[in-house]
Design a protein around this motif. Sequence first.
Motif, mmCIF file in Angstrom:
data_model
loop_
_atom_site.group_PDB
_atom_site.id
_atom_site.type_symbol
_atom_site.label_atom_id
_atom_site.label_comp_id
_atom_site.label_asym_id
_atom_site.label_seq_id
_atom_site.Cartn_x
_atom_site.Cartn_y
_atom_site.Cartn_z
ATOM 1 N N VAL A 133 0.850 -1.188 0.000
ATOM 2 C CA VAL A 133 0.000 0.000 0.000
ATOM 3 C C VAL A 133 0.887 1.239 0.000
ATOM 4 O O VAL A 133 1.781 1.374 0.845
ATOM 5 N N GLY A 134 0.656 2.149 -0.946
ATOM 6 C CA GLY A 134 1.334 3.437 -0.930
ATOM 7 C C GLY A 134 2.280 3.645 -2.079
ATOM 8 O O GLY A 134 2.086 3.161 -3.196
ATOM 9 N N TYR A 166 -4.591 6.657 -7.604
ATOM 10 C CA TYR A 166 -4.111 5.369 -7.122
ATOM 11 C C TYR A 166 -4.706 4.263 -7.983
ATOM 12 O O TYR A 166 -5.710 4.432 -8.672
ATOM 13 N N GLU A 186 -4.665 5.303 3.419
ATOM 14 C CA GLU A 186 -3.691 4.212 3.403
ATOM 15 C C GLU A 186 -3.907 3.258 4.578
ATOM 16 O O GLU A 186 -3.748 2.041 4.443
ATOM 17 N N PRO A 210 3.543 5.126 3.086
ATOM 18 C CA PRO A 210 2.844 6.383 2.835
ATOM 19 C C PRO A 210 3.729 7.402 2.130
ATOM 20 O O PRO A 210 4.955 7.339 2.218
#
Length: 495
Positions: A133-134, A166, A186, A210
């Motif tokens: 994620v990120g 995203y 996030e 992040p």
Amino acid sequence: MNRLACLLFLFLATPAASLAAKPNIVLIFIDDLGWKDIGCYGNDFIDTPRIDQLASEGVRFTDFYAAGAVCSPTRCAVQAGQNQARIGITAHIPGHWRPFERVITPQTTMALPLDTVTVAESLKEAGYTTGYVGKWHLGNGAEFQPDRQGYDFSAVINGPHLPGRYKVQGLDGPKPKPNQYRTDFEADLSIDFIARSKDQKKPFFLMLSPFAVHIPLGAMCAKVDKYTQRAAEQKRKLPHPVYAAMVEHCDDMVGRIVDAIDQQGLTDNTMVIFTSDNGGLYRRYDYREAADDNVTTVAPLKGEKGSLHEGGVRVPLIVKYPPLTKPGSECSEPTISYDFYPTFVDLAGGKLPQHQTIDGLSLKPLLSDPSTKLDRTALHWHYPHYHHDRPASSIRERDWKLIEYLDGTGDIEVYNLANDIGETKNLATEKQGRAADLKRKLQTWRTSVSARMPIPNPSYDADRAAEWWSMRSGKPIDSERRKRFPPTEKADTQR
């Protein structure tokens, strides 16, 4: 078996049984967070209660290093388990360069090669579900994204703002809410992945990366107002109130992740790792005519992101894993980002790739006994690019550190970090024997990894040496034109 023997057997067997289970692994990888930006590392201005709590429940590393001075090299090292100089990702992708400087700097590899066996792929072989994620920043094409590098689920978020920027691969995840701050979104994605993974009854590996606290600065108004008032009351200029708010947003995110793990009943079998991709950025470069372009302070360290001084590469590392880590412990052994790969595979009971060099060492012995010394003599860095310093390589051998500049000047710097963490006194002349020995070892290491080196520039032009050119366009960068106008409440915050 008598009762005493039975109890003794259970006492001895319980820890082993806990360690035998494959732990869930959550790696929280903050962008541009400096070594002293959080409370447990000495920051007395920013509120980071959840990160500090994580340190109080685990082990805090004092001498942990990012493998690179900027993001892509360190991200490469984490995924590959090796120093990024072997692959050639030595600058941020796509990078920029100065064509009229003294030396021509080497072209960085523009994506993590697909034949690299990533940490995610090794953990998948060990039975893990994997998620990302990120920010990725290891190649811009669709073929170079996390879903092509061993991640079952990925939500890659490009740029600092939401919504819309995203792309989700794998399971559908939550959608951003209107005006939602990025770290909150996030966290939503991560918590959803944790819950889904538990339902699958498989161990999971999640890397949460992040964009915060990277510039451009932006945070929610309530937090900014709090730090603006605090700065006025304390008559302090640093950290910048918006930057302080961004760090607290990250702290909130960490708290939500830790709470979700606990609510799922996974705390005792989950390793949580908190760190940064490179040192802090103490100046801001995103606004025109800013009244104060300072972001934070890296004191007592020297340098910042883009430098091989301590401020550019020394970063926080906190690890909590209840079966191994002792609450409130501290480790001063020098360690580095590419140690994560063998550590995770070791704890997962997996196998390292047979045909890929792994430079990292498992940190498992340090988690249970932070006084352990690893079987490693030195750490190395290679950053042959102009950024916030000149092209350079570096070596740390226990307390001694050498920086060799690669811009044709022949400059070297030598420091004893045990006595001079701030690198205030260059001992190169005073310790000529030590300097020669470290320089020789650094050169030998560069040869062993086929490090790409700068070469003399026949187009060197002192009058144009300061020009920056874009790797994307092949044209000069108008830095001032790219900057935004001085911050306003609307530009600098989100309501």
